[in-house]
Design a protein around this motif. Sequence first.
Motif, PDB file in Angstrom:
ATOM      1  N   SER A 110       5.106  15.214  -1.070  1.00 31.58           N
ATOM      2  CA  SER A 110       3.834  14.462  -0.708  1.00 31.58           C
ATOM      3  C   SER A 110       4.345  13.442   0.280  1.00 31.58           C
ATOM      4  CB  SER A 110       3.295  13.760  -1.957  1.00 31.58           C
ATOM      5  OG  SER A 110       3.801  12.508  -2.153  1.00 31.58           O
ATOM      6  N   HIS A 111       3.053  12.673   0.879  1.00 34.16           N
ATOM      7  CA  HIS A 111       3.348  11.744   1.749  1.00 34.16           C
ATOM      8  C   HIS A 111       3.973  10.260   1.263  1.00 34.16           C
ATOM      9  CE1 HIS A 111      -0.151  10.435  -0.426  1.00 34.16           C
ATOM     10  NE2 HIS A 111      -0.064   9.417  -0.114  1.00 34.16           N
ATOM     11  N   VAL A 263      -8.750  10.737  -1.369  1.00 34.36           N
ATOM     12  CA  VAL A 263      -8.481   9.114  -1.578  1.00 34.36           C
ATOM     13  C   VAL A 263      -8.323   8.770  -2.999  1.00 34.36           C
ATOM     14  CG1 VAL A 263      -9.647   7.005  -1.511  1.00 34.36           C
ATOM     15  CG2 VAL A 263      -9.880   8.804   0.472  1.00 34.36           C
ATOM     16  N   GLY A 266      -6.182   5.338  -1.328  1.00 28.99           N
ATOM     17  CA  GLY A 266      -6.740   5.223   0.093  1.00 28.99           C
ATOM     18  C   GLY A 266      -5.257   5.325   1.217  1.00 28.99           C
ATOM     19  N   GLU A 384      -4.994  16.670  -6.013  1.00 31.16           N
ATOM     20  CA  GLU A 384      -5.325  15.763  -5.202  1.00 31.16           C
ATOM     21  C   GLU A 384      -5.879  16.172  -3.883  1.00 31.16           C
ATOM     22  OE1 GLU A 384      -2.662  15.366  -6.849  1.00 31.16           O
ATOM     23  OE2 GLU A 384      -2.590  13.838  -8.110  1.00 31.16           O
TER      24      GLU A 384
HETATM   25  C1  LIG Z   1      -0.869   9.883  -4.782  1.00 33.55           C
HETATM   26  C2  LIG Z   1      -1.479  10.971  -4.014  1.00 33.55           C
HETATM   27  C3  LIG Z   1      -2.796  10.894  -3.328  1.00 33.55           C
HETATM   28  C4  LIG Z   1      -3.460   9.813  -3.660  1.00 33.55           C
HETATM   29  O1  LIG Z   1      -3.103   8.484  -3.203  1.00 33.55           O
HETATM   30  P1  LIG Z   1      -3.677   7.734  -1.764  1.00 33.55           P
HETATM   31  O2  LIG Z   1      -2.812   6.387  -2.028  1.00 33.55           O
HETATM   32  O3  LIG Z   1      -5.065   7.773  -1.776  1.00 33.55           O
HETATM   33  O4  LIG Z   1      -2.857   8.700  -0.736  1.00 33.55           O
HETATM   34  C5  LIG Z   1      -3.133  12.175  -2.824  1.00 33.55           C
HETATM   35  N1  LIG Z   1      -2.430  13.114  -2.884  1.00 33.55           N
HETATM   36  C6  LIG Z   1      -1.160  13.260  -3.159  1.00 33.55           C
HETATM   37  C7  LIG Z   1      -0.465  14.571  -3.104  1.00 33.55           C
HETATM   38  C8  LIG Z   1      -0.453  12.022  -3.990  1.00 33.55           C
HETATM   39  O5  LIG Z   1       0.507  12.283  -4.401  1.00 33.55           O
END
Ligand SMILES: *Cc1c(COP(=O)(O)O)cnc(C)c1O
Length: 455
Positions: A110-111, A263, A266, A384
Amino acid sequence: MEEKKILLSERELPTEWYNVLPDLPEQLPPPINPATGEPIKPEDLLPVFPISLIKQEISQNRWIPIPDEVLEVYKLWRPTPLVRAYELEKYLNTPARIYYKNESVSPTGSHKPNTAVAQAYFNKIEGVKRLTTETGAGQWGSALAFACNIFGLKCRVYMVKVSYYQKPFRKSLMHIWGAEVFPSPTNLTNAGRKILAEDPDSPGSLGIAISEAIEDAVTNEDTKYSLGSVLNHVLLHQTIIGLETKKQLELINEKPDILIGCVGGGSNFGGFILPFVPEKLKGKSEVKFLAVEPTACPTLTKGLYLYDFGDTVGLTPLLKMYTLGHNFVPPKIHAGGLRYHGDAPILCYLVYKNLVEAVAYTQKAVFEAAIIFAKTEGILPAPETAHAIKAVIDEAIKCKETKEEKCIVFNFSGHGYFDINAYDQYLESKLEDVDYADEMIKKTLEEIKKLPGNV
Ligand SMILES: *Cc1c(COP(=O)(O)O)cnc(C)c1O
């Protein structure tokens, strides 16, 4: 032949993060000390965060250099590809051009490591030995475990109980990188014991787990706390996503008409859109920013723009944000990373100013979108991320009806290979649409109207 992937070389990796604060038309409402009702002083945060991150939190510098040590780690997976979703376009028979920024290629999928690596680094150079944190679905916990392992820090993760049992493999990943993991609420902290005394079967929530992790950090000398979303410095680190995306779109002479992301707190959406915000503020671009959330936790679409605690027990400063109330416990949906009662103050301000639009979807519709994406583009999205995909599909279908050739770009925040249980349940038709409790939101919002800053 048309190119499918727009790639940057490592030499084109951005070397500074973008800070939107100096470009906003006004100062954000300040965080408030709940005891005094006054704005908090930066030094009030020292027991919780290292000074370098506190400085980033309030910085008015537009550009913040990324340390070389952090860039070296980023290079393990960055720059990430921007991919044209030709097969999804064909399937939808849309005139829209759809691109996704693939943040799922990081080591944890993930990010989240974009900020985990930066936070672990800044704590390390200030002599911190141990970090505590919360995690929902386990994405953030595994990212921080990964980052702490690189910089030689100890790591303890309070994992929301429902996800601890729904998603055991994320826990294993944290163990592999050397972190301790406990299902929250635990009986290791006063905050956890208080919740368990009221409800021994509490499924937990991000708000509760944050309370536990902060308490652990402030009661241990060598320990600081690390938050995976919401705060300004987290969105700052995530702007690496939007900065790369901007360069990649410029390379192919594309101008986005719609930028979409899911989100939770966020951070992925914020990091994705913020570098595009100045042009919109100056009226040089009409790009639409679309934030997507679950109907089970409809912070931006049903919450109120008020001061509220970031955690459940009330240990954090009060933040001005769209919130459902800190006592709101969202239903157990599979997109654990989106079960948070509030949202990043920067993002909430942009929503309040009508610069960002928000939409909410139910769980089954989201899983249906995820399967369409897996069948067309091949990659299985995290539940998500699938929220963003559902919105992309809806926007692309609108383009088909209006015959508009829009450029739609979304952030593919993570893959779903640790969410196979949830997908099995969906395929076996065992997945229910759990809706939020309207009555509960009314009650939890009523509770916070009397907090300092709201009266
Ligand atoms: C944690 C997560 C999110 C949600 O968190 P944000 O802080 O809103 O980015 C969304 N997608 C992935 C894959 C995540 O791990």
